[in-house]
Scaffold this active site. Structure first.
Site, short mmCIF file in Angstrom:
data_model
loop_
_atom_site.label_atom_id
_atom_site.label_comp_id
_atom_site.label_asym_id
_atom_site.label_seq_id
_atom_site.Cartn_x
_atom_site.Cartn_y
_atom_site.Cartn_z
N TYR A 138 20.68 -68.77 26.90
CA TYR A 138 19.16 -68.49 27.62
C TYR A 138 18.52 -67.31 27.16
CZ TYR A 138 17.25 -66.76 32.18
OH TYR A 138 16.48 -66.55 32.77
N LYS A 166 17.53 -71.90 27.20
CA LYS A 166 16.02 -72.12 28.38
C LYS A 166 15.62 -71.14 27.51
CE LYS A 166 15.79 -70.15 33.11
NZ LYS A 166 15.16 -69.12 32.87
C1 LIG Z 1 10.92 -63.21 33.11
C2 LIG Z 1 11.69 -64.31 34.98
O1 LIG Z 1 11.98 -63.50 35.56
N1 LIG Z 1 11.38 -65.41 34.29
C3 LIG Z 1 11.42 -66.66 35.43
C4 LIG Z 1 9.87 -67.68 35.36
O2 LIG Z 1 10.35 -68.24 36.14
C5 LIG Z 1 9.16 -66.07 36.34
O3 LIG Z 1 10.01 -65.92 37.17
C6 LIG Z 1 7.83 -66.76 36.30
O4 LIG Z 1 7.08 -67.23 35.13
C7 LIG Z 1 6.71 -65.93 37.51
O5 LIG Z 1 6.63 -65.02 36.55
C8 LIG Z 1 12.42 -67.88 35.16
O6 LIG Z 1 12.23 -67.86 33.35
C9 LIG Z 1 13.58 -67.21 35.07
C10 LIG Z 1 14.42 -67.30 35.40
O7 LIG Z 1 13.59 -67.91 36.61
C11 LIG Z 1 16.07 -67.68 36.25
O8 LIG Z 1 16.61 -67.25 34.97
O9 LIG Z 1 16.21 -67.31 37.27
#
Ligand SMILES: CC(=O)N[C@@H]([C@@H](O)[C@H](O)[C@H](O)CO)[C@@H](O)CC(=O)C(=O)O
Length: 305
Positions: A138, A166
């Site tokens: 990740y 990921k």
């Molecule tokens: C930095 C961060 O939290 N990135 C999110 C994105 O889904 C993010 O929430 C989305 O792009 C909105 O900015 C995901 O890549 C990570 C994630 O959803 C998780 O690990 O639960």
């Protein structure tokens, strides 16, 4: 050669489901997991950032995964994020996940202290080799401060258990570079939801995202558009998704609490967020309302194309 198809698609990052007292609610976990099964997503990513894992005990994280597996185990792909601050607890969580029959483990690098790459590798290998499961690196430099290097990626790819990355870093070129230098077939999941189709075009096999859970239908439609070569439709959907994300991010309260409030309007009550995450304010209610209607409008748009 491993068949990695079961990982290729839309995999929502699963949210923390709390009762009114702020404790894990097994019943709400099962309801949310079943909700996503019925929406037709490929699988679930349990216990990650969106799952507020760093604010939960080992026992709470085990309870969440147990209830997800009770509801949908064997019916969809389950990736368990098992990294904890200590290697010791990560191994406990990894073994527990394997005992429940999940498909794969995932892990961020060690947090808080910036550690050298040999220590990051030891951390990952220790929890990975405590099981026989597939393992997904990740990469999320925004929250961990460590950006996966090609050198460490190559070292990790030497392990048969390592099947993917990921990737939540913002440079979409990272997806291409990880694919190019893996040295074998791997799955790369697009992490930044705002650039999902760009990630797919650059080689991501699907996505794991924190905003998928509030609008899974839109990401499934965007993924289908990419699969069918309908790039104009894919772009139109991505723009609608991004406008919704930007609206949700404009709230004073944390994004996860905004999304939980929207899910409540969609019929799924999973409580609020755990402090220190800030809850939505009274003023944020308008943003929740607007975001909800933007999702409904986008769902109506899908019906017309
Ligand atoms: C930095 C961060 O939290 N990135 C999110 C994105 O889904 C993010 O929430 C989305 O792009 C909105 O900015 C995901 O890549 C990570 C994630 O959803 C998780 O690990 O639960």
């Amino acid at each position: 050669m491993k068949n990695l198809d079961k990982y290729k698609g839309i995999i929502p990052a699963f949210y923390a489901c709390y009762d009114e007292a702020g404790n894990i609610s097994g019943e709400r976990v099962q309801e949310l997991a079943t909700y996503y099964l019925n929406k037709g997503v490929k699988g679930l990513y349990v216990g990650g950032s969106s799952g507020e894992c760093i604010y939960q005990t080992v026992e709470e994280r085990q309870e969440v995964l147990e209830n997800v597996m009770k509801a949908v185990g064997g019916k969809m792909t389950i990736i368990a994020h098992v990294a904890a601050p200590s290697t010791r607890d990560s191994i406990i969580l990894a073994k527990h996940a394997e005992s429940l029959g999940v498909d794969a483990l995932a892990a961020i690098p060690p947090i808080y202290f910036g550690l050298p790459e040999f220590a990051i590798k030891d951390y990952w290998v220790s929890m990975m080799e405590a099981t026989n499961l597939d393992f997904i690196i990740y990469n999320i430099p925004q929250t961990t401060g460590y950006a996966l290097s090609i050198e460490l990626l190559k070292e990790m790819m030497a392990y048969d258990q390592v099947i993917g990355v990921k990737n939540s870093s913002m440079p979409v070129q990272d997806i291409y570079l990880f694919k190019r230098h893996a040295g074998k077939d791997i799955v790369v999941f697009n992490g930044p939801d705002e650039q999902f189709i760009a990630g797919r075009i650059m080689g991501a096999d699907g996505g794991i995202g924190g905003t998928y859970g509030v609008m899974p239908e839109l990401f499934i439609a965007a993924n289908n558009a990419i699969e069918n070569g309908e790039l104009e439709l894919a772009k139109n959907l991505q723009i609608k998704i991004d406008d919704i994300i930007f609206k949700m991010l404009s709230a004073k309260g944390n994004l996860y609490d905004v999304m939980k409030a929207i899910l409540k309007k969609r019929g799924i009550n999973i409580g609020s967020v755990r402090q220190p995450l800030p809850k939505i304010t009274i003023e944020d209610r308008l943003i929740v309302e607007e975001s909800y209607h933007m999702i409904q409008d986008a769902l109506n748009y899908i019906e017309t194309v």
